[in-house]
Design a protein around this motif. Structure first.
Motif, PDB file in Angstrom:
ATOM      1  N   THR A   1       0.133   9.231  -0.664  1.00  0.00           N
ATOM      2  CA  THR A   1       0.308   8.002   0.098  1.00  0.00           C
ATOM      3  C   THR A   1       1.435   7.193  -0.513  1.00  0.00           C
ATOM      4  O   THR A   1       1.663   7.262  -1.735  1.00  0.00           O
ATOM      5  CB  THR A   1      -0.992   7.162   0.111  1.00  0.00           C
ATOM      6  OG1 THR A   1      -0.836   6.048   0.987  1.00  0.00           O
ATOM      7  CG2 THR A   1      -1.342   6.668  -1.267  1.00  0.00           C
TER       8      THR A   1
ATOM      9  N   VAL B   1       1.110   1.258  -0.330  1.00  0.00           N
ATOM     10  CA  VAL B   1      -0.213   1.205   0.310  1.00  0.00           C
ATOM     11  C   VAL B   1      -1.252   0.912  -0.763  1.00  0.00           C
ATOM     12  O   VAL B   1      -1.394   1.672  -1.723  1.00  0.00           O
ATOM     13  CB  VAL B   1      -0.549   2.527   1.024  1.00  0.00           C
ATOM     14  CG1 VAL B   1      -1.969   2.504   1.560  1.00  0.00           C
ATOM     15  CG2 VAL B   1       0.432   2.779   2.161  1.00  0.00           C
TER      16      VAL B   1
ATOM     17  N   ARG C   1      -2.367  -1.107   5.998  1.00  0.00           N
ATOM     18  CA  ARG C   1      -2.952   0.169   5.610  1.00  0.00           C
ATOM     19  C   ARG C   1      -3.662   0.019   4.276  1.00  0.00           C
ATOM     20  O   ARG C   1      -3.276  -0.814   3.453  1.00  0.00           O
ATOM     21  CB  ARG C   1      -1.878   1.267   5.493  1.00  0.00           C
ATOM     22  CG  ARG C   1      -1.240   1.683   6.791  1.00  0.00           C
ATOM     23  CD  ARG C   1      -0.207   2.778   6.534  1.00  0.00           C
ATOM     24  NE  ARG C   1      -0.807   3.965   5.924  1.00  0.00           N
ATOM     25  CZ  ARG C   1      -0.095   4.977   5.415  1.00  0.00           C
ATOM     26  NH1 ARG C   1       1.233   4.937   5.414  1.00  0.00           N
ATOM     27  NH2 ARG C   1      -0.713   6.028   4.885  1.00  0.00           N
TER      28      ARG C   1
ATOM     29  N   ARG D   1      -6.048   2.621   1.301  1.00  0.00           N
ATOM     30  CA  ARG D   1      -6.672   3.898   0.944  1.00  0.00           C
ATOM     31  C   ARG D   1      -7.859   3.630   0.036  1.00  0.00           C
ATOM     32  O   ARG D   1      -7.740   2.928  -0.972  1.00  0.00           O
ATOM     33  CB  ARG D   1      -5.667   4.814   0.250  1.00  0.00           C
ATOM     34  CG  ARG D   1      -6.304   6.052  -0.384  1.00  0.00           C
ATOM     35  CD  ARG D   1      -5.282   7.097  -0.790  1.00  0.00           C
ATOM     36  NE  ARG D   1      -4.795   7.808   0.389  1.00  0.00           N
ATOM     37  CZ  ARG D   1      -4.082   8.954   0.334  1.00  0.00           C
ATOM     38  NH1 ARG D   1      -3.771   9.479  -0.833  1.00  0.00           N
ATOM     39  NH2 ARG D   1      -3.685   9.537   1.434  1.00  0.00           N
TER      40      ARG D   1
ATOM     41  N   ASP E   1      -8.161   7.161   4.354  1.00  0.00           N
ATOM     42  CA  ASP E   1      -7.145   6.197   4.746  1.00  0.00           C
ATOM     43  C   ASP E   1      -7.597   5.371   5.945  1.00  0.00           C
ATOM     44  O   ASP E   1      -8.348   5.861   6.804  1.00  0.00           O
ATOM     45  CB  ASP E   1      -5.849   6.912   5.100  1.00  0.00           C
ATOM     46  CG  ASP E   1      -5.129   7.447   3.867  1.00  0.00           C
ATOM     47  OD1 ASP E   1      -5.374   6.917   2.763  1.00  0.00           O
ATOM     48  OD2 ASP E   1      -4.341   8.395   4.006  1.00  0.00           O
TER      49      ASP E   1
ATOM     50  N   CYS F   1      -6.033   2.404   8.856  1.00  0.00           N
ATOM     51  CA  CYS F   1      -5.031   1.515   9.453  1.00  0.00           C
ATOM     52  C   CYS F   1      -5.783   0.282   9.930  1.00  0.00           C
ATOM     53  O   CYS F   1      -6.768   0.388  10.673  1.00  0.00           O
ATOM     54  CB  CYS F   1      -4.331   2.193  10.608  1.00  0.00           C
ATOM     55  SG  CYS F   1      -3.278   3.582  10.108  1.00  0.00           S
TER      56      CYS F   1
END
Length: 234
Positions: free
Chosen positions: A137, A141, A183, A185, A231, A233
């Motif tokens: 990633t 992020v 975003r 993670r 992940d 969004c």
């Protein structure tokens, strides 16, 4: 922050049932400073150690069932770090006072750090397998590690961990959105043999696997630790 939970009577295992209608449940949130000063911190670490040992006995030879997750309450505080947050489910019966709730489950989070320290408990030879590049990633992020997912063995299989996980993710997502992020993670480090299926069911994917040799933590078989991710969004 507190939430009230009402759970139905649910089978814990083949030998035991707990009538949860006798309990009132609520959730409290502790930051690092509050956790360090929490009067029931020793009780929290005892619950985590008990759950760790119970799991070990279910998988003979995987690792030493008497191995403690934390040797002292201060290790939990250190593990959560200065930016960690821990959510705790407290149970109170009609015979208890509100001043004496019983902690029965925990889940927390903290910013993910790529570096790690195995500590004295896991000193052994190991090999690392990293999975394909598409799992990487971008550095911008934000990543957060889900930590200290524990339920008192008497109260397992009643959705308590899932409820706390929902609280954790709601707070993480809200914080990222408030800073203009789109975003995020989520990361988790876990035993492959024990928890891969649990986290896979929650949408997590394997990122890195570490295979520990026989003898680590008293293991007769060796075992694997995995970093997994999911992940989002926003």
């Amino acid at each position: 922050m507190e939430n009230t939970l009402i759970k139905p009577t649910t089978s814990v295992n083949d030998k035991q049932r707990i009538d949860t209608t006798k309990y009132t449940f609520r959730i409290v949130r502790l930051n690092a400073t509050e956790l360090a000063q929490y009067p029931k911190l020793p009780q929290l670490t005892t619950i985590m150690n008990n759950a760790f040992s119970v799991t070990g006995r279910k998988y003979p030879g995987l690792y030493n069932a008497e191995l403690k997750r934390y040797d002292a309450p201060t290790e939990l505080v250190e593990d959560m770090g200065r930016d960690g947050v821990l959510f705790i489910t407290l149970a109170t019966t009609s015979e208890q006072t509100d001043a004496d709730p019983r902690p029965i489950a925990t889940t927390g989070y903290k910013p993910w750090i790529d570096t790690f320290d195995l500590g004295d408990k896991l000193k052994a030879s190991f090999t690392v397998t990293e999975y394909p590049e598409q799992h990487k990633t971008p550095d911008d992020v934000p990543r957060f590690e889900i930590k200290a997912v524990t339920v008192d063995p008497e109260f397992q299989s009643q959705g308590l961990a899932s409820q706390l996980f929902a609280n954790v993710t709601e707070e993480i997502f809200g914080g990222v959105r408030s800073r203009g992020g789109s975003r995020v993670r989520l990361m988790v480090c876990t035993f492959k043999e024990i928890n891969e299926g649990y986290w896979t069911a929650k949408g997590f994917v394997k990122l890195t696997e570490m295979r520990f040799d026989v003898g680590t933590a008293g293991s007769l078989t060796g075992f694997s630790s995995m970093d997994m991710y999911r992940d989002h969004c926003l």
